[in-house]
Design an enzyme around this catalytic site. Structure first.
Site, PDB file in Angstrom:
ATOM      1  N   ALA A   1       0.819  -1.214   0.000  1.00 28.12           N
ATOM      2  CA  ALA A   1       0.000   0.000   0.000  1.00 28.12           C
ATOM      3  C   ALA A   1       0.852   1.262   0.000  1.00 28.12           C
ATOM      4  O   ALA A   1       0.605   2.191  -0.777  1.00 28.12           O
ATOM      5  CB  ALA A   1      -0.928  -0.028   1.221  1.00 28.12           C
TER       6      ALA A   1
ATOM      7  N   LYS B   1       9.112  -5.238  -7.858  1.00 33.09           N
ATOM      8  CA  LYS B   1       7.991  -6.171  -7.670  1.00 33.09           C
ATOM      9  C   LYS B   1       6.783  -5.945  -8.565  1.00 33.09           C
ATOM     10  O   LYS B   1       6.158  -6.902  -8.970  1.00 33.09           O
ATOM     11  CB  LYS B   1       7.494  -6.195  -6.216  1.00 33.09           C
ATOM     12  CG  LYS B   1       8.392  -6.972  -5.274  1.00 33.09           C
ATOM     13  CD  LYS B   1       7.684  -7.132  -3.937  1.00 33.09           C
ATOM     14  CE  LYS B   1       8.522  -7.969  -2.976  1.00 33.09           C
ATOM     15  NZ  LYS B   1       7.859  -8.167  -1.694  1.00 33.09           N
TER      16      LYS B   1
ATOM     17  N   CYS C   1      11.251 -16.449  31.712  1.00 32.33           N
ATOM     18  CA  CYS C   1      10.583 -17.259  32.732  1.00 32.33           C
ATOM     19  C   CYS C   1       9.072 -17.245  32.551  1.00 32.33           C
ATOM     20  O   CYS C   1       8.387 -18.233  32.845  1.00 32.33           O
ATOM     21  CB  CYS C   1      10.966 -16.763  34.131  1.00 32.33           C
ATOM     22  SG  CYS C   1      10.500 -15.053  34.458  1.00 32.33           S
TER      23      CYS C   1
END
Length: 850
Positions: free
Chosen positions: A369, A395, A478
């Protein structure tokens, strides 16, 4: 309808409202789901009664007042947006009572409770794993509270925030004593806002919302200067001329009169008034894109009630874009109109600048976009549209063709190559050295209503690269391993397991098979990390019959998945509870399992539960893939295979693991594995199947509400959909920075990095960070040197001493056992020093090959 109006309309249409009427010669089809019509007649009061929202662009102030009063009295949402040169103005009036259904669009805030006092009011203290973000006077609900259970059954409670970890609620003196646990969740309720009509709001400087906190006085001045421009236009029937000092003086006198009439500004920024006069005839595509995106978002707020609307004035300027010798260039010939499509830009920057812009060569990466919005702006600006200019578009062929329809003069080429290591022979140093827009560089991104921009200028700003993770976003190890309490924790745990099982282990195996120095380097890590890596390699290379995990057939993959399930969702949890039983207390006599520590419960495998089988099917197929074994989705056949698997009973593990010889027992048939790169958008590859199942099973163990596939995909893939309004605003800001780069501004104060959240009209424009300076000699002692994953030199290895006599390129050839590709012009090496073992402060070493 001019450029700004087109920007507002195009963003609103792309957002999918029911219908849009434009006062123009003909409609433009951007979204077949939106009815777009054109009305060429005059704006009348009766006409406006047909609409929910009215937006004015490029309109006289008297018309704004007249139509604004009419809309306010009839409950019509009224928006005015205007741009003049490098300055923009936005006004919103949503009536006497406007209901906001969702203030910011964010998920409700949650926090775990540490303590609740009995009193009037009661004080709620949240667990200190991170700051709570509840806002003053919001409402919350309680759940899972032990002891003071009355709170669980109560409706939403209004809170008063006391500090970053606590807040007060109502009277809790008659409730039971709080014991432990509990969660507090924000309750989103509608709120009502009141707006002033434009004619009244013009006199209220307190309604000006800042877009750049370093420009407070400037934006207060612009509030008067735009009114002065309307008076100038009404008096002279034209806007001020760019090179006319007399016109600037007239405008300044008008603004002084407005200021004297009150309310009076203590500091009137007269330089800003003069600059506005000299650029007012300009129309700039980037500024229209930014203001059009922001205004369109206000339209969507007016239609939906979602997000907080602007209250009520917003001013923006990018006057720092002007050439540093702007005053010297102020001649009629340089800024005069010549009938070209770029006259609006020439009126601000001059014809010489426009010629320079057309000769630039830029490389645009990405077809998303923002990339398409940038291309649109490039076309409207004329970037690369002159002789010798060029845009290379990575692209998208379709986007390149669309740009040529906007501006047939553009010189643009679309590339289809993937921009990665495999295309280095195409996009090598020679390719980038002929471009204008690589060093310096522009970058931008969006996350829903949030957007950011970054400008990188060599030797002036810090380099582009990954930033350190925020402490607020990092999840402690943890927490992931033993104490999850949010679905984000279980999803991150699932992602980590996916990466470890199906990507990192196969990659380590492949390195071991082809790199003789792999074991040596691994043993140089910490003992625990080396043990984990080498055990993973050893187990993956040994056949199942030899004590390893290498499958020979599909059934072996199902066996592995079933044992993995038992280990993760039963045995590991029983082991944890063996060390910390459910009734464990701390040295202070308080429950160990409290606050963020949710007491887990092990699961028992059931082949008839969907979540259990989803894990087995996805895990077995992914495991087969990394070994090149074809799998199946046949759940009935997999259930039959599971019947033959007998799981040994759980026995607590009382001893630590010991390292094994990684090379012992490796089959002669050992072969390269096939690592998996996580891809969230392919529903056939089992990636999201595994993530969802693994996460939700983990969540079930800890009593955390599960997430469906869509929610899991958004969190695990860190996806926030792009919206047209934010995309347009970000692309506009990037192109405003491009103006500065083209002119070669040499002061960091000229540039802006930006963050915005259009949902709540929050804008932060700041100078980019300056680069770190390395000017002192430190006489560091090199301990090791790396090229990629290969160790080029280790000071403690006697066999490496002869490498000191070789050239860097020869050493790289030796350790990689391959030639340096011809297109490689720079070798990047990373050094570890006695004084900086983790290479955190010293930049990489780059060798330029001749």
């Amino acid at each position: 309808m001019r450029g700004l109006g087109v920007e507002v309309a195009h963003n609103v249409i792309l957002s999918g409202v029911r219908s849009v009427t434009v006062q123009d010669q003909g409609p433009v089809l951007l979204n077949p789901g939106v009815q777009v019509t054109a009305d060429t007649g005059p704006l009348t009061r009766d006409m406006l009664l047909r609409y929910q929202v009215v937006v004015l662009t490029d309109s006289p102030l008297e018309e704004q007042k007249r139509l604004g009063n009419h809309c306010h009295s009839h409950g019509i949402r009224f928006i005015v947006v205007d741009t003049k040169g490098l300055c923009g103005q936005l006004f919103c009036d949503f009536g006497e009572e406007f209901t906001v259904l969702d203030r910011n669009g964010e998920a409700p805030v949650t926090a775990l409770i540490q303590n609740i006092t009995k009193g009037d009011p009661g004080l709620v203290t949240c667990v200190e794993d991170k700051n709570h973000v509840f806002v003053q006077d919001c409402k919350v609900s309680f759940s899972e509270v032990c002891g003071m259970t009355e709170l669980n059954a109560m409706g939403p409670q209004e809170i008063k925030v006391t500090d970053w970890k606590s807040f007060t609620i109502g009277d809790t003196s008659g409730f039971s004593e709080y014991k432990w646990g509990g969660m507090v969740t924000e309750v989103k309720e509608p709120s009502t806002l009141k707006f002033k009509p434009l004619e009244e709001a013009l006199l209220d400087h307190g309604l000006v919302v800042m877009t750049d906190y370093g420009k407070d006085q400037r934006h207060q001045t612009l509030h008067l200067a735009f009114q002065g421009l309307h008076a100038f236009l009404q008096k002279e029937q034209r806007l001020p001329r760019p090179a006319s000092q007399s016109d600037a003086a007239v405008l300044l006198d008008l603004v002084r009169e407005l200021n004297a009439a009150g309310p009076r500004l203590q500091h009137l920024d007269e330089d800003v008034v003069r600059l506005l006069a000299r650029t007012a005839r300009g129309h700039l595509a980037p500024l229209n894109a930014f203001m059009g995106g922001v205004a369109a978002q206000e339209v969507l707020k007016a239609c939906s009630g979602k997000f907080t609307p602007l209250q009520q004035w917003l001013y923006f300027d990018a006057l720092e874009c002007l050439q540093q010798d702007f005053e010297e260039q102020l001649t009629e010939s340089n800024f005069s109109s010549n009938g070209s499509r770029y006259d609006g830009q020439i009126a601000v920057f001059g014809s010489a600048f426009q010629e320079r812009l057309g000769k630039l060569k830029y490389f645009l990466v990405g077809a998303g976009a923002i990339g398409c919005e940038l291309l649109k702006n490039f076309a409207l600006m004329g970037l690369g549209a002159g002789e010798g200019g060029h845009i290379t578009r990575h692209k998208s062929t379709v986007a390149a063709e669309a740009v040529l329809e906007i501006n047939p003069g553009m010189n643009i080429t679309a590339h289809q190559n993937r921009l990665d290591v495999g295309s280095e022979s195409v996009y090598d140093r020679r390719f980038f050295r002929v471009l204008d827009g690589v060093t310096p560089m522009l970058e931008g991104g969006t996350q829903g209503s949030k957007g950011h921009t970054l400008v990188v200028v060599p030797h002036l700003t810090e380099s582009y690269g990954p930033q350190g993770a925020s402490a607020d976003d990092a999840i402690p190890l943890c927490t992931l391993k033993n104490f999850p309490h949010r679905i984000e924790h279980t999803l991150q745990w699932a992602r980590d397991h996916f990466e470890g099982l199906f990507k990192q282990v196969p990659e380590n195996v492949n390195l071991f098979l082809r790199d003789a120095g792999f074991v040596e380097r691994t043993l140089g890590r910490s003992e625990a990390e080396a043990l984990e890596v080498l055990e993973g390699v050893s187990g993956s290379l040994r056949a199942r019959g030899a004590g390893g995990r290498r499958p020979a057939r599909w059934e072996d993959c199902v066996h592995w998945a079933r044992h993995q399930w038992e280990d993760m969702y039963n045995s590991q949890i029983q082991q944890l509870l063996h060390h910390f039983p459910a009734d464990q207390v701390t040295g202070s006599g308080l429950p160990f399992w409290s606050g963020t520590k949710r007491c887990p419960h092990p699961l028992t495998f059931d082949p008839h539960k969907d979540a259990h089988m989803q894990y087995i099917v996805s895990a077995a197929n992914l495991y087969g893939h990394i070994y090149g074994i074809a799998g199946t989705r046949d759940i009935a056949a997999i259930r039959e295979t599971l019947k033959d698997i007998v799981m040994p009973p759980f026995v607590p593990n009382m001893e630590a693991d010991e390292a094994e010889d990684v090379e012992a027992g490796i089959s002669d048939a050992a072969m390269q594995m096939l690592p998996v790169d996580f891809e969230k958008d392919d529903d056939s590859n089992f990636h999201m199947d595994y993530i969802v199942a693994a996460s939700n099973l983990r969540a079930e163990i800890y009593g955390i509400p599960p997430a469906d596939r869509l929610q899991s995909k958004r969190i695990a893939g860190r996806i926030i959909p792009a919206i047209a309004t934010t995309t347009a605003a970000v692309a506009g800001l990037m192109c405003l920075e491009l103006y500065k780069l083209v002119q070669g501004h040499g002061e960091i104060s000229s540039y802006r990095s930006a963050f915005m959240n259009l949902a709540v009209d929050h804008f932060v424009m700041a100078w980019p960070a300056a680069p770190p300076r390395f000017t002192e000699k430190h006489s560091l002692q090199v301990t090791s040197l790396f090229y990629g994953s290969a160790m080029v030199y280790n000071a403690s290895n006697v066999s490496h001493e002869d490498r000191l006599q070789l050239s860097v390129s020869d050493v790289v050839r030796r350790v990689t056992r391959s030639e340096i590709p011809q297109h490689t012009q720079i070798l990047e090496l990373f050094a570890s020093f006695e004084e900086d073992e983790d290479c955190e402060r010293v930049p990489p070493i780059r060798y330029l090959l001749q």
